[in-house]
Write a protein that holds these residues in place. Structure first.
Motif, PDB file in Angstrom:
ATOM      1  N   ARG A 181       0.827  -1.207   0.000  1.00  0.00           N
ATOM      2  CA  ARG A 181       0.000   0.000   0.000  1.00  0.00           C
ATOM      3  C   ARG A 181       0.865   1.262   0.000  1.00  0.00           C
ATOM      4  O   ARG A 181       0.515   2.258  -0.633  1.00  0.00           O
ATOM      5  CB  ARG A 181      -0.914   0.002   1.228  1.00  0.00           C
ATOM      6  N   TYR A 182       1.972   1.208   0.726  1.00  0.00           N
ATOM      7  CA  TYR A 182       2.862   2.368   0.859  1.00  0.00           C
ATOM      8  C   TYR A 182       4.301   1.964   0.534  1.00  0.00           C
ATOM      9  O   TYR A 182       4.658   0.779   0.592  1.00  0.00           O
ATOM     10  CB  TYR A 182       2.808   2.933   2.278  1.00  0.00           C
TER      11      TYR A 182
ATOM     12  N   GLU B 224      -3.739  -4.502   8.166  1.00  0.00           N
ATOM     13  CA  GLU B 224      -5.161  -4.175   8.327  1.00  0.00           C
ATOM     14  C   GLU B 224      -5.570  -4.224   9.797  1.00  0.00           C
ATOM     15  O   GLU B 224      -6.285  -3.346  10.296  1.00  0.00           O
ATOM     16  CB  GLU B 224      -6.021  -5.145   7.508  1.00  0.00           C
TER      17      GLU B 224
ATOM     18  N   GLY C 109      -4.428  -1.281  11.820  1.00  0.00           N
ATOM     19  CA  GLY C 109      -5.249  -0.084  11.647  1.00  0.00           C
ATOM     20  C   GLY C 109      -4.450   1.155  11.312  1.00  0.00           C
ATOM     21  O   GLY C 109      -3.346   1.081  10.782  1.00  0.00           O
ATOM     22  N   ARG C 110      -4.983   2.305  11.655  1.00  0.00           N
ATOM     23  CA  ARG C 110      -4.321   3.568  11.345  1.00  0.00           C
ATOM     24  C   ARG C 110      -3.031   3.714  12.173  1.00  0.00           C
ATOM     25  O   ARG C 110      -3.026   3.324  13.340  1.00  0.00           O
ATOM     26  CB  ARG C 110      -5.262   4.752  11.665  1.00  0.00           C
ATOM     27  N   PRO C 111      -1.965   4.229  11.597  1.00  0.00           N
ATOM     28  CA  PRO C 111      -1.811   4.742  10.234  1.00  0.00           C
ATOM     29  C   PRO C 111      -1.356   3.686   9.225  1.00  0.00           C
ATOM     30  O   PRO C 111      -1.078   4.023   8.074  1.00  0.00           O
ATOM     31  CB  PRO C 111      -0.707   5.789  10.410  1.00  0.00           C
ATOM     32  N   TYR C 112      -1.250   2.426   9.652  1.00  0.00           N
ATOM     33  CA  TYR C 112      -0.737   1.400   8.752  1.00  0.00           C
ATOM     34  C   TYR C 112      -1.692   1.111   7.610  1.00  0.00           C
ATOM     35  O   TYR C 112      -1.264   0.892   6.474  1.00  0.00           O
ATOM     36  CB  TYR C 112      -0.434   0.133   9.554  1.00  0.00           C
ATOM     37  N   ARG C 113      -2.968   1.054   7.898  1.00  0.00           N
ATOM     38  CA  ARG C 113      -3.975   0.869   6.873  1.00  0.00           C
ATOM     39  C   ARG C 113      -5.218   1.644   7.241  1.00  0.00           C
ATOM     40  O   ARG C 113      -5.579   1.745   8.421  1.00  0.00           O
ATOM     41  CB  ARG C 113      -4.338  -0.599   6.686  1.00  0.00           C
ATOM     42  N   TYR C 114      -5.873   2.187   6.226  1.00  0.00           N
ATOM     43  CA  TYR C 114      -7.148   2.876   6.412  1.00  0.00           C
ATOM     44  C   TYR C 114      -8.225   2.013   5.788  1.00  0.00           C
ATOM     45  O   TYR C 114      -8.226   1.768   4.585  1.00  0.00           O
ATOM     46  CB  TYR C 114      -7.119   4.248   5.725  1.00  0.00           C
ATOM     47  N   THR C 115      -9.124   1.493   6.615  1.00  0.00           N
ATOM     48  CA  THR C 115     -10.140   0.577   6.099  1.00  0.00           C
ATOM     49  C   THR C 115     -11.502   1.266   6.037  1.00  0.00           C
ATOM     50  O   THR C 115     -11.703   2.325   6.627  1.00  0.00           O
ATOM     51  CB  THR C 115     -10.244  -0.652   7.020  1.00  0.00           C
TER      52      THR C 115
END
Length: 352
Positions: free
Chosen positions: A122-123, A343, A346-352
């Motif tokens: 993702r990043y 996942e 959660g934030r900031p690693y992934r925005y679901t």
């Protein structure tokens, strides 16, 4: 007898003085300085992009090598066509390469994961984490140990994969029939949505858009679009992407690498790491800045409900790749577990 002894002492002293005088009169012969080790390195990038993605690190290496070694840098297709880079390095025609495994047709099963593997990350920071903490480094080392003549040194992240196009893309239907310059695996995936992958030399892509041979480019993020001139011949930038970072690598001819003394090997590795670091912030800052302040490209977006179809198809694509070899299956399993962990974090690693 005493006179004879005195004579010998005096003669010995005179002889020693003569030798000393001769030594000062005739300097030691000059030793010819050893010629520096010379390498030729070709990058995937054209000259304007190469100014950022590799030239600073090579300039730093040449300066730090202090005359012991010099790397001559060549840009895309300058010595050999890009698709022939791996074989040319294997033969020793060139000494080193900076590129993704995918587009140089590296003869390893993991090459499919380089370049833009759809939704693998993702990043940009995901790439070094996957290699250094989740085992991809060891897998790449294992894969290239089976290839004669080439040594894989390191992989790092570049920018995300977006479309830049002459006409706006606001739905999946708009992708159909679009002739697009992209990477092999990315094109293989995007063709499922009607995209027509077109292979042209890097430096010809801009002209191919102008002449109508290409409808757009899915080769980079917005930073490169502005840097290499593609923002000048296209009008729209699609904010959806199929990958958060391009995975590129550094390779060398094994024989030339083994010839290097250890301190020059270490210096080269340090300069590679410096290049990885530079790109992290150059791209990250550039992507945001040009979306907000860039004046050449209008931003478009495919709605989330439609784009979810693309993300779901990517998982089917992963499963197909996993069937190609046990090692590919291992990489896919790592990607699944890694993304599930992100996942859950959660934030900031992934925005679901």
């Amino acid at each position: 007898m005493n006179q004879r002894r005195n004579f010998l002492k005096l003669a010995g002293a005179a002889g020693t003085a003569g030798v000393a005088a001769a030594a000062t009169s005739f300097p030691a012969p000059a030793v010819k300085a050893q010629s520096p080790i010379r390498w030729r390195l070709q990058t995937y990038a054209g000259s304007s992009l190469g100014e950022h993605v590799i030239k600073p690190s090579i300039d730093a290496f040449n300066k730090a090598a202090n005359g012991e070694m010099e790397i001559e840098l060549f840009y895309a297709d300058q010595l050999v066509p890009h698709g022939e880079l791996f074989r040319a390095m294997q033969r020793g025609t060139i000494d080193a390469v900076q590129s993704d495994d995918d587009s140089i047709a590296a003869p390893v099963d993991v090459s499919v994961f380089a370049g833009y593997f759809p939704f693998g990350c993702r990043y940009s920071l995901d790439v070094p984490v996957l290699f250094d903490q989740w085992g991809l480094r060891e897998i790449w080392q294992e894969a290239y140990s089976e290839v004669e003549g080439v040594t894989w040194l390191s992989s790092g992240s570049w920018d995300p994969c977006h479309f830049v196009s002459k006409d706006p893309i606001t739905s999946l239907d708009d992708l159909r029939g679009k002739r697009v310059f992209t990477f092999p695996t990315a094109g293989r995936f995007l063709s499922r949505f009607g995209v027509v992958p077109v292979n042209v030399p890097f430096e010809d892509a801009e002209m191919a858009v102008q002449t109508g041979e290409l409808d757009g480019i899915a080769w980079c993020g917005i930073t490169e679009d502005y840097t290499v001139g593609w923002a000048d011949v296209n009008s729209y930038f699609l904010t959806n992407n199929i990958s958060g970072a391009w995975i590129g690598s550094y390779f060398v001819n094994s024989e030339r690498w083994e010839e290097l003394p250890e301190h020059l090997q270490q210096l080269y590795r340090l300069c590679i790491d410096n290049s990885h670091y530079y790109r992290q912030y150059w791209y990250w800052g550039g992507e945001a800045n040009l979306r907000v302040n860039g004046e050449k490209l209008e931003l478009t977006t495919i709605p989330d409900d439609q784009w979810a179809t693309v993300e779901a198809e990517a998982r089917n694509f992963w499963d197909e790749i996993a069937e190609e070899s046990p090692r590919c299956a291992k990489v896919v399993e790592i990607l699944k577990e890694y993304n599930e962990t992100m996942e859950k974090a959660g934030r900031p690693y992934r925005y679901t």
